[in-house]
Design an enzyme around this catalytic site. Sequence first.
Site, mmCIF file in Angstrom:
data_model
loop_
_atom_site.group_PDB
_atom_site.id
_atom_site.type_symbol
_atom_site.label_atom_id
_atom_site.label_comp_id
_atom_site.label_asym_id
_atom_site.label_seq_id
_atom_site.Cartn_x
_atom_site.Cartn_y
_atom_site.Cartn_z
ATOM 1 N N GLY A 1 2.573 -8.782 -22.134
ATOM 2 C CA GLY A 1 1.239 -9.459 -22.006
ATOM 3 C C GLY A 1 0.326 -8.499 -21.150
ATOM 4 O O GLY A 1 0.961 -7.714 -20.695
ATOM 5 N N GLN B 1 -6.430 -6.691 -15.326
ATOM 6 C CA GLN B 1 -5.397 -5.433 -15.002
ATOM 7 C C GLN B 1 -5.967 -4.062 -15.673
ATOM 8 O O GLN B 1 -5.394 -3.020 -15.327
ATOM 9 C CB GLN B 1 -4.111 -5.709 -15.880
ATOM 10 C CG GLN B 1 -3.406 -6.908 -15.423
ATOM 11 C CD GLN B 1 -2.256 -7.280 -15.678
ATOM 12 O OE1 GLN B 1 -1.814 -7.823 -16.846
ATOM 13 N NE2 GLN B 1 -0.832 -6.635 -15.275
ATOM 14 N N CYS C 1 5.732 -7.317 -13.633
ATOM 15 C CA CYS C 1 4.132 -7.181 -13.869
ATOM 16 C C CYS C 1 3.654 -5.658 -13.878
ATOM 17 O O CYS C 1 4.207 -4.991 -13.103
ATOM 18 C CB CYS C 1 3.381 -7.810 -12.901
ATOM 19 S SG CYS C 1 1.731 -7.693 -12.976
ATOM 20 N N LEU C 2 3.066 -5.466 -14.855
ATOM 21 C CA LEU C 2 2.550 -4.165 -14.964
ATOM 22 C C LEU C 2 1.724 -3.579 -13.822
ATOM 23 O O LEU C 2 1.673 -2.306 -13.592
ATOM 24 C CB LEU C 2 1.785 -3.772 -16.252
ATOM 25 C CG LEU C 2 2.540 -4.037 -17.595
ATOM 26 C CD1 LEU C 2 1.532 -4.029 -18.903
ATOM 27 C CD2 LEU C 2 3.603 -2.983 -17.729
ATOM 28 N N HIS D 1 1.644 -16.588 -16.309
ATOM 29 C CA HIS D 1 1.438 -15.428 -15.960
ATOM 30 C C HIS D 1 0.197 -14.882 -16.131
ATOM 31 O O HIS D 1 -0.420 -14.410 -15.203
ATOM 32 C CB HIS D 1 2.751 -14.398 -16.146
ATOM 33 C CG HIS D 1 2.803 -13.196 -15.662
ATOM 34 N ND1 HIS D 1 3.691 -12.422 -14.676
ATOM 35 C CD2 HIS D 1 1.827 -12.265 -15.857
ATOM 36 C CE1 HIS D 1 3.377 -11.340 -14.483
ATOM 37 N NE2 HIS D 1 2.295 -10.888 -15.093
ATOM 38 N N GLU D 2 -0.258 -14.877 -17.203
ATOM 39 C CA GLU D 2 -1.570 -14.151 -17.720
ATOM 40 C C GLU D 2 -2.646 -15.011 -17.001
ATOM 41 O O GLU D 2 -3.582 -14.444 -16.758
ATOM 42 C CB GLU D 2 -1.794 -13.903 -19.472
ATOM 43 C CG GLU D 2 -0.604 -13.143 -19.754
ATOM 44 C CD GLU D 2 -0.291 -11.714 -18.895
ATOM 45 O OE1 GLU D 2 -1.117 -11.240 -18.400
ATOM 46 O OE2 GLU D 2 0.772 -11.382 -19.146
ATOM 47 N N HIS E 1 -3.556 -14.389 -13.640
ATOM 48 C CA HIS E 1 -4.308 -13.074 -13.235
ATOM 49 C C HIS E 1 -5.602 -13.500 -13.456
ATOM 50 O O HIS E 1 -6.439 -12.821 -12.748
ATOM 51 C CB HIS E 1 -3.931 -12.134 -14.594
ATOM 52 C CG HIS E 1 -2.812 -11.119 -14.206
ATOM 53 N ND1 HIS E 1 -2.441 -10.646 -13.070
ATOM 54 C CD2 HIS E 1 -1.568 -10.882 -14.829
ATOM 55 C CE1 HIS E 1 -1.313 -9.757 -12.893
ATOM 56 N NE2 HIS E 1 -0.534 -10.169 -14.359
HETATM 57 O O1 GNR Z 1 5.499 -7.250 -19.750
HETATM 58 C C1 GNR Z 1 5.449 -8.094 -18.825
HETATM 59 N N1 GNR Z 1 6.651 -8.894 -18.855
HETATM 60 C C2 GNR Z 1 7.080 -10.095 -18.498
HETATM 61 C C3 GNR Z 1 8.175 -10.601 -18.181
HETATM 62 C C4 GNR Z 1 8.307 -11.804 -17.675
HETATM 63 C C5 GNR Z 1 7.550 -12.746 -17.348
HETATM 64 C C6 GNR Z 1 5.883 -12.193 -17.501
HETATM 65 C C7 GNR Z 1 5.865 -11.011 -17.978
HETATM 66 S S1 GNR Z 1 4.200 -10.326 -18.236
HETATM 67 C C8 GNR Z 1 4.329 -8.783 -18.101
HETATM 68 C C9 GNR Z 1 3.028 -7.964 -18.290
HETATM 69 C C10 GNR Z 1 2.038 -8.159 -17.432
HETATM 70 O O2 GNR Z 1 2.202 -7.606 -16.156
HETATM 71 N N2 GNR Z 1 1.355 -9.150 -17.780
HETATM 72 O O3 GNR Z 1 0.270 -9.615 -16.978
HETATM 73 NI NI NI Z 2 1.149 -9.278 -14.944
#
Ligand code: GNR
Ligand code: NI
Length: 172
Positions: free
Chosen positions: A46, A51, A94-95, A136-137, A140
Amino acid sequence: MSIRPILIIPEPKLRAISRPVEKIDGEIRKLVEDMFETMYDAPGIGLAAIQVGVEKRVVTIDTARDGEDSKPIALINPEIIAASDELSVYSEGCLSIPDFYEEVERPARVAVRFMDLEGKVREVEADGLLATCVQHEIDHLNGVLFIDHLSRLKRDRVIKKFTKQAKREAEG
Ligand code: GNR
Ligand code: NI
Protein backbone atom coordinates in the site's frame (compact mmCIF):
# COMPACT_ATOMS: atom_id res chain seq x y z
CA MET A 1 5.84 6.66 -15.15
CA SER A 2 8.40 7.37 -12.49
CA ILE A 3 9.45 6.15 -9.09
CA ARG A 4 9.15 8.95 -6.53
CA PRO A 5 11.25 9.17 -3.35
CA ILE A 6 9.45 7.94 -0.21
CA LEU A 7 9.53 10.23 2.84
CA ILE A 8 10.96 8.69 6.03
CA ILE A 9 10.17 9.68 9.65
CA PRO A 10 10.73 12.16 11.29
CA GLU A 11 9.82 14.08 8.11
CA PRO A 12 7.13 16.55 9.37
CA LYS A 13 5.12 16.29 6.15
CA LEU A 14 4.10 12.78 7.17
CA ARG A 15 2.00 14.46 9.92
CA ALA A 16 0.05 16.64 7.46
CA ILE A 17 -3.68 16.14 6.96
CA SER A 18 -4.19 15.49 3.27
CA ARG A 19 -6.80 17.41 1.26
CA PRO A 20 -9.68 15.78 -0.64
CA VAL A 21 -9.31 15.45 -4.41
CA GLU A 22 -11.87 17.68 -6.14
CA LYS A 23 -11.31 16.64 -9.72
CA ILE A 24 -9.72 13.58 -11.25
CA ASP A 25 -7.49 15.11 -13.93
CA GLY A 26 -4.23 14.21 -15.65
CA GLU A 27 -2.21 15.22 -12.61
CA ILE A 28 -4.11 12.77 -10.36
CA ARG A 29 -3.84 9.98 -12.95
CA LYS A 30 -0.08 10.56 -13.23
CA LEU A 31 0.20 10.61 -9.42
CA VAL A 32 -1.62 7.25 -9.19
CA GLU A 33 0.59 5.70 -11.93
CA ASP A 34 3.72 6.89 -10.14
CA MET A 35 2.41 5.65 -6.80
CA PHE A 36 1.83 2.14 -8.19
CA GLU A 37 5.32 2.11 -9.71
CA THR A 38 6.85 3.39 -6.46
CA MET A 39 4.86 0.89 -4.36
CA TYR A 40 5.75 -2.14 -6.51
CA ASP A 41 9.40 -1.08 -6.63
CA ALA A 42 9.70 -0.68 -2.83
CA PRO A 43 8.04 -3.26 -2.58
CA GLY A 44 4.96 -2.51 -0.51
CA ILE A 45 1.30 -3.54 -0.43
CA GLY A 46 0.00 0.00 0.00
CA LEU A 47 1.02 3.63 -0.40
CA ALA A 48 -0.56 6.96 0.55
CA ALA A 49 0.21 10.05 -1.57
CA ILE A 50 1.64 11.89 1.46
CA GLN A 51 4.43 9.27 1.56
CA VAL A 52 5.69 10.74 -1.71
CA GLY A 53 5.07 14.27 -0.42
CA VAL A 54 1.69 14.95 -2.05
CA GLU A 55 -0.97 16.14 0.42
CA LYS A 56 -3.93 14.61 -1.41
CA ARG A 57 -6.34 11.91 -0.28
CA VAL A 58 -5.08 9.28 -2.71
CA VAL A 59 -4.13 5.69 -1.85
CA THR A 60 -2.87 2.73 -3.87
CA ILE A 61 -3.14 -0.86 -2.64
CA ASP A 62 -2.24 -4.30 -3.98
CA THR A 63 -2.34 -7.08 -1.40
CA ALA A 64 -1.73 -9.92 -3.88
CA ARG A 65 0.96 -12.24 -2.56
CA ASP A 66 3.96 -13.50 -4.51
CA GLY A 67 2.80 -15.69 -7.36
CA GLU A 68 -0.80 -14.41 -7.25
CA ASP A 69 -2.19 -12.17 -9.99
CA SER A 70 -1.83 -8.52 -9.05
CA LYS A 71 -4.99 -6.68 -8.02
CA PRO A 72 -4.20 -2.97 -8.06
CA ILE A 73 -6.76 -0.71 -6.35
CA ALA A 74 -6.63 3.11 -6.42
CA LEU A 75 -8.78 4.86 -3.82
CA ILE A 76 -9.59 8.56 -4.05
CA ASN A 77 -11.00 10.24 -0.91
CA PRO A 78 -11.47 6.91 0.93
CA GLU A 79 -13.60 6.85 4.09
CA ILE A 80 -14.37 4.10 6.56
CA ILE A 81 -18.15 3.95 6.84
CA ALA A 82 -18.38 0.93 9.15
CA ALA A 83 -16.02 -1.15 11.27
CA SER A 84 -16.51 -4.48 13.04
CA ASP A 85 -16.40 -4.75 16.83
CA GLU A 86 -14.20 -7.78 16.33
CA LEU A 87 -10.52 -6.84 16.26
CA SER A 88 -7.57 -8.56 14.65
CA VAL A 89 -3.85 -8.26 15.10
CA TYR A 90 -1.32 -7.94 12.27
CA SER A 91 2.38 -7.38 12.31
CA GLU A 92 2.57 -4.05 10.43
CA GLY A 93 5.37 -2.30 8.65
CA CYS A 94 5.56 1.04 6.84
CA LEU A 95 7.69 2.20 3.93
CA SER A 96 8.16 5.49 5.83
CA ILE A 97 9.58 3.56 8.84
CA PRO A 98 11.90 1.06 7.11
CA ASP A 99 12.71 -2.28 8.75
CA PHE A 100 10.51 -1.79 11.80
CA TYR A 101 7.60 -4.18 12.40
CA GLU A 102 5.20 -4.42 15.30
CA GLU A 103 1.78 -5.90 16.01
CA VAL A 104 -1.20 -3.53 15.78
CA GLU A 105 -4.80 -4.29 16.75
CA ARG A 106 -7.54 -2.86 14.50
CA PRO A 107 -11.11 -3.72 13.49
CA ALA A 108 -11.07 -7.04 11.62
CA ARG A 109 -13.51 -5.87 8.94
CA VAL A 110 -14.29 -2.44 7.50
CA ALA A 111 -16.58 -1.01 4.85
CA VAL A 112 -14.88 1.68 2.78
CA ARG A 113 -16.39 4.27 0.46
CA PHE A 114 -14.11 5.83 -2.15
CA MET A 115 -13.99 7.21 -5.67
CA ASP A 116 -12.31 5.21 -8.42
CA LEU A 117 -10.23 6.78 -11.21
CA GLU A 118 -13.38 7.15 -13.34
CA GLY A 119 -14.94 9.28 -10.60
CA LYS A 120 -17.44 6.56 -9.69
CA VAL A 121 -18.29 6.25 -5.99
CA ARG A 122 -17.76 2.67 -4.79
CA GLU A 123 -18.08 0.74 -1.57
CA VAL A 124 -16.08 -2.33 -0.63
CA GLU A 125 -16.04 -4.57 2.38
CA ALA A 126 -12.59 -5.63 3.41
CA ASP A 127 -11.28 -8.23 5.80
CA GLY A 128 -7.91 -9.82 6.52
CA LEU A 129 -4.80 -8.07 5.24
CA LEU A 130 -6.83 -5.72 3.00
CA ALA A 131 -8.79 -4.41 6.02
CA THR A 132 -5.55 -3.74 7.89
CA CYS A 133 -3.91 -2.10 4.89
CA VAL A 134 -6.87 0.20 4.10
CA GLN A 135 -6.94 1.41 7.72
CA HIS A 136 -3.15 1.92 7.73
CA GLU A 137 -3.41 4.02 4.51
CA ILE A 138 -6.38 6.11 5.66
CA ASP A 139 -4.43 6.82 8.86
CA HIS A 140 -1.63 8.27 6.67
CA LEU A 141 -4.15 10.67 5.06
CA ASN A 142 -4.87 11.95 8.58
CA GLY A 143 -1.19 12.27 9.55
CA VAL A 144 -1.32 9.10 11.66
CA LEU A 145 1.41 6.43 11.57
CA PHE A 146 1.10 2.83 12.78
CA ILE A 147 3.57 3.56 15.58
CA ASP A 148 0.92 5.90 17.02
CA HIS A 149 -1.03 2.73 17.91
CA LEU A 150 1.87 1.39 20.02
CA SER A 151 2.84 2.27 23.58
CA ARG A 152 4.50 5.66 24.03
CA LEU A 153 7.72 3.94 25.05
CA LYS A 154 7.93 1.92 21.82
CA ARG A 155 6.90 4.89 19.66
CA ASP A 156 9.40 7.27 21.22
CA ARG A 157 12.17 4.70 20.84
CA VAL A 158 11.50 4.32 17.11
CA ILE A 159 11.25 8.07 16.51
CA LYS A 160 14.51 8.64 18.40
CA LYS A 161 16.34 6.03 16.35
CA PHE A 162 15.20 7.53 13.04
CA THR A 163 15.88 11.10 14.24
CA LYS A 164 19.47 10.15 15.09
CA GLN A 165 19.90 8.45 11.75
CA ALA A 166 18.58 11.52 9.87
CA LYS A 167 21.01 13.77 11.81
CA ARG A 168 23.92 11.50 11.02
CA GLU A 169 23.00 11.55 7.32
CA ALA A 170 22.63 15.35 7.32
CA GLU A 171 26.07 15.74 8.91
CA GLY A 172 27.57 13.23 6.49
O1 GNR B 1 4.04 -2.56 2.57
C1 GNR B 1 3.37 -2.43 3.60
N1 GNR B 1 3.04 -3.54 4.32
C2 GNR B 1 2.13 -3.54 5.35
C3 GNR B 1 2.06 -4.66 6.17
C4 GNR B 1 1.16 -4.72 7.20
C5 GNR B 1 0.31 -3.67 7.42
C6 GNR B 1 0.36 -2.54 6.63
C7 GNR B 1 1.26 -2.47 5.59
S1 GNR B 1 1.30 -1.06 4.57
C8 GNR B 1 2.98 -1.08 4.07
C9 GNR B 1 3.25 0.00 3.03
C10 GNR B 1 3.00 1.36 3.62
O2 GNR B 1 3.78 1.92 4.36
N2 GNR B 1 1.87 1.92 3.36
O3 GNR B 1 1.56 3.12 3.89
NI1 NI C 1 2.66 3.20 5.78
